[in-house]
Design a protein around this motif. Sequence first.
Motif: not given
Length: 389
Positions: A185-203
Amino acid sequence: MLFQVGGQGTRPTFFEMAAAQQLPASLRTALTYSLGVLALRRPFLHKILDYEDEFFGLLMMVLETHSLRTTEASFSESLYGLRRRAVEFGPCKEVVKPDSDQIRLSNLRKRQRVLSVAFLVAFPYFKSKLHSLYNKEREARLQASLWGSDNTGMDETENFLDQSRGAFSVGREISIMTHIKKKLVSIVVACYPWIHATNEGLSFSYQLLYLLDATGFYNQGLHVLGIHVCRATGQELMDSSSRISKIRSREREMLRGPPWLKATQRILLNGMYTTLDYAQTGLIAAVFFFKMMEWWYQSAEERMSSPTVYPPPPPPPPPKVAKNGIPLPLDRTTCPLCNEKWVNPSVITVSGFVFCYTCAFKYISQYKHCPVTRIPASVDQVRRLFHDL
């Protein structure tokens, strides 16, 4: 860009693609709202709302699979008369601009249909789950930072389990699983903002390039699959119904078993076909109903929350002149005390009558009441009027 707005040719406009992409979110909101209203009378529907992601994901999987199989388009794209076509590049594979001579479009392959369902259903499902997990963990950490964490009860429980040999191994296994779960859970919480920002930026980048007519892929998923979305021609729309009838007749011919089993299977297939045929109409009606109810309740809330404007109250009646008070002159611009034209007109607030400031100040300083009404007053209740400014 003007080509994109005008909507000529087989290339869909940016607004058509945006509307097709946003339709599933609107559909989910409409279904959730409708189920929430029905759950007020049928409490068992709350179980569906508890598994909202799974329920909507299963529904969309059925709809997307059926739509891609029959119309070669997603559920929302088929509503706008769009079709998916596989991109076959010529010798120069770097060319990705639409309407290029190096690009040929063909029907979707089976692998592209399966991956399209994964991109349309599975990825949004996992994205929703990660978003919910991130928000839940963020709220838990915020609450822990505000109120602190009390681990006394857990320590006492662990000490109690350590007293028995059998319970020790069970508690150890539970603690290991809990530790691994917390780490994940801690890994997901730490990585999710970067994954979300990358996905939104690509979109955003793909949508901007699509709007500027620099690429034929509206999002990164279509680029990975090598699919262009095109407008369906009139002939393709006519061929869709014949394709659907051929597929269904082939499925009916594949029925095996005794006559009663075939009849049962045929009834079930006809019911499924009818449900799928009217699914688009029913779901779009649900979206329309949701938007109408949203507008209705929003207007009602605005009417209830808006302040009520009442008419101004009538002015109070004028105070009566006391029997032993100073009579009022006929000319309303004359001071009752000096019988002269007002000089620095001032009002006594307890009665509302106007005098010269000097006359009113001297009289109230000596007698402590209004000279006309005999109402008690003080010099602080003498107010200057600026009617001539």
